[in-house]
Scaffold this motif. Structure first.
Motif, mmCIF file in Angstrom:
data_model
loop_
_atom_site.group_PDB
_atom_site.id
_atom_site.type_symbol
_atom_site.label_atom_id
_atom_site.label_comp_id
_atom_site.label_asym_id
_atom_site.label_seq_id
_atom_site.Cartn_x
_atom_site.Cartn_y
_atom_site.Cartn_z
ATOM 1 N N UNK A 7 77.218 47.022 -146.204
ATOM 2 C CA UNK A 7 76.639 46.791 -147.530
ATOM 3 C C UNK A 7 75.160 47.174 -147.471
ATOM 4 N N UNK A 8 74.670 47.782 -148.551
ATOM 5 C CA UNK A 8 73.243 48.051 -148.716
ATOM 6 C C UNK A 8 72.726 47.148 -149.825
ATOM 7 N N UNK A 9 71.625 46.455 -149.552
ATOM 8 C CA UNK A 9 70.921 45.680 -150.562
ATOM 9 C C UNK A 9 69.642 46.464 -150.840
ATOM 10 N N UNK A 10 69.508 46.977 -152.062
ATOM 11 C CA UNK A 10 68.485 47.961 -152.401
ATOM 12 C C UNK A 10 67.633 47.504 -153.574
ATOM 13 N N UNK A 11 66.328 47.419 -153.347
ATOM 14 C CA UNK A 11 65.391 47.073 -154.404
ATOM 15 C C UNK A 11 65.157 48.292 -155.296
ATOM 16 N N UNK A 12 64.888 48.071 -156.566
ATOM 17 C CA UNK A 12 64.630 49.169 -157.495
ATOM 18 C C UNK A 12 63.245 49.760 -157.264
ATOM 19 N N UNK A 13 62.236 48.896 -157.115
ATOM 20 C CA UNK A 13 60.856 49.385 -156.973
ATOM 21 C C UNK A 13 60.467 49.417 -155.500
ATOM 22 N N UNK B 5 76.667 49.103 -152.774
ATOM 23 C CA UNK B 5 75.221 48.936 -152.942
ATOM 24 C C UNK B 5 74.954 47.854 -153.982
ATOM 25 N N UNK B 6 74.235 46.821 -153.542
ATOM 26 C CA UNK B 6 73.757 45.760 -154.415
ATOM 27 C C UNK B 6 72.313 46.083 -154.754
ATOM 28 N N UNK B 7 72.048 46.398 -156.013
ATOM 29 C CA UNK B 7 70.679 46.697 -156.433
ATOM 30 C C UNK B 7 70.010 45.431 -156.920
ATOM 31 N N UNK C 71 70.179 31.632 -153.199
ATOM 32 C CA UNK C 71 70.654 32.039 -151.875
ATOM 33 C C UNK C 71 72.176 32.170 -151.863
ATOM 34 N N UNK C 72 72.847 31.210 -152.483
ATOM 35 C CA UNK C 72 74.310 31.235 -152.514
ATOM 36 C C UNK C 72 74.817 32.444 -153.296
ATOM 37 N N UNK C 73 74.167 32.762 -154.400
ATOM 38 C CA UNK C 73 74.560 33.913 -155.215
ATOM 39 C C UNK C 73 74.438 35.215 -154.409
ATOM 40 N N UNK C 74 73.354 35.359 -153.666
ATOM 41 C CA UNK C 74 73.145 36.555 -152.843
ATOM 42 C C UNK C 74 74.191 36.647 -151.742
ATOM 43 N N UNK C 75 74.398 35.565 -151.011
ATOM 44 C CA UNK C 75 75.369 35.572 -149.915
ATOM 45 C C UNK C 75 76.774 35.857 -150.432
ATOM 46 N N UNK C 76 77.131 35.283 -151.572
ATOM 47 C CA UNK C 76 78.440 35.510 -152.148
ATOM 48 C C UNK C 76 78.600 36.967 -152.596
ATOM 49 N N UNK C 77 77.565 37.539 -153.185
ATOM 50 C CA UNK C 77 77.627 38.938 -153.638
ATOM 51 C C UNK C 77 77.836 39.881 -152.463
ATOM 52 N N UNK C 78 77.106 39.674 -151.375
ATOM 53 C CA UNK C 78 77.242 40.529 -150.190
ATOM 54 C C UNK C 78 78.643 40.386 -149.592
ATOM 55 N N UNK C 79 79.109 39.149 -149.482
ATOM 56 C CA UNK C 79 80.459 38.913 -148.948
ATOM 57 C C UNK C 79 81.509 39.596 -149.817
ATOM 58 N N UNK C 80 81.381 39.465 -151.129
ATOM 59 C CA UNK C 80 82.333 40.105 -152.048
ATOM 60 C C UNK C 80 82.300 41.624 -151.917
ATOM 61 N N UNK C 81 81.103 42.181 -151.837
ATOM 62 C CA UNK C 81 80.977 43.632 -151.742
ATOM 63 C C UNK C 81 81.572 44.181 -150.451
ATOM 64 N N UNK C 82 81.458 43.400 -149.399
ATOM 65 C CA UNK C 82 82.017 43.832 -148.115
ATOM 66 C C UNK C 82 83.521 43.575 -148.035
ATOM 67 N N UNK C 83 84.031 42.840 -149.022
ATOM 68 C CA UNK C 83 85.466 42.542 -149.015
ATOM 69 C C UNK C 83 85.855 41.558 -147.951
ATOM 70 N N UNK C 84 84.922 40.634 -147.623
ATOM 71 C CA UNK C 84 85.188 39.671 -146.555
ATOM 72 C C UNK C 84 85.062 38.254 -147.057
#
Length: 131
Positions: free
Chosen positions: A59-65, A88-90, A118-131
């Protein structure tokens, strides 16, 4: 640029964090590392696509700016490269509808506005990775 991993090696997978704000990067690395992710951080938009190729993250976590190049430009290049299918989580502090629309049109998998929990971020990454 900091390529040192955080969290246990046997964690759920690898995340490449592309974020130039050091305090935000530190917080995200802590949250994801605590959840078991191997996190590498990169701070510059110009060399970010090369970092994606080098790290081959789940997973990539990518800032816009970002300095050098926007996250939109980075996303566009990543989507044309060998790791085009990486989720990619922007992230953005702006959160305007036009930014979300642009990110999604360029191939972002998910879009999140700062601040986030924090929970929202961790959940998003886990979901994106399919784990």
């Amino acid at each position: 640029m900091t390529d040192a991993p955080s969290g246990p090696e046997a964690g759920p997978g690898r995340v490449l964090l592309i974020e130039d704000e050091e305090n935000i990067a530190t917080a995200i690395r802590f949250v994801l590392g605590r959840a078991g992710w191997h996190v590498a951080a990169h701070h510059d938009g110009t060399t970010a696509p090369a970092a994606v190729a080098r790290h081959a993250p789940d997973v990539v976590v990518l800032d816009v700016m970002l300095p050098g190049r926007s996250g939109f430009d980075v996303l566009q290049e990543v989507r044309r490269g060998p790791h085009a299918d990486v989720p990619v989580l922007m992230l953005t502090a702006k959160g305007q509808a036009k930014d979300r629309d642009r990110a999604m049109a360029l191939g972002a998998t998910r879009f999140m506005t700062k601040p986030f929990s924090n929970a929202e971020l961790a959940e998003a990454v886990r979901d994106l990775a399919g784990r």
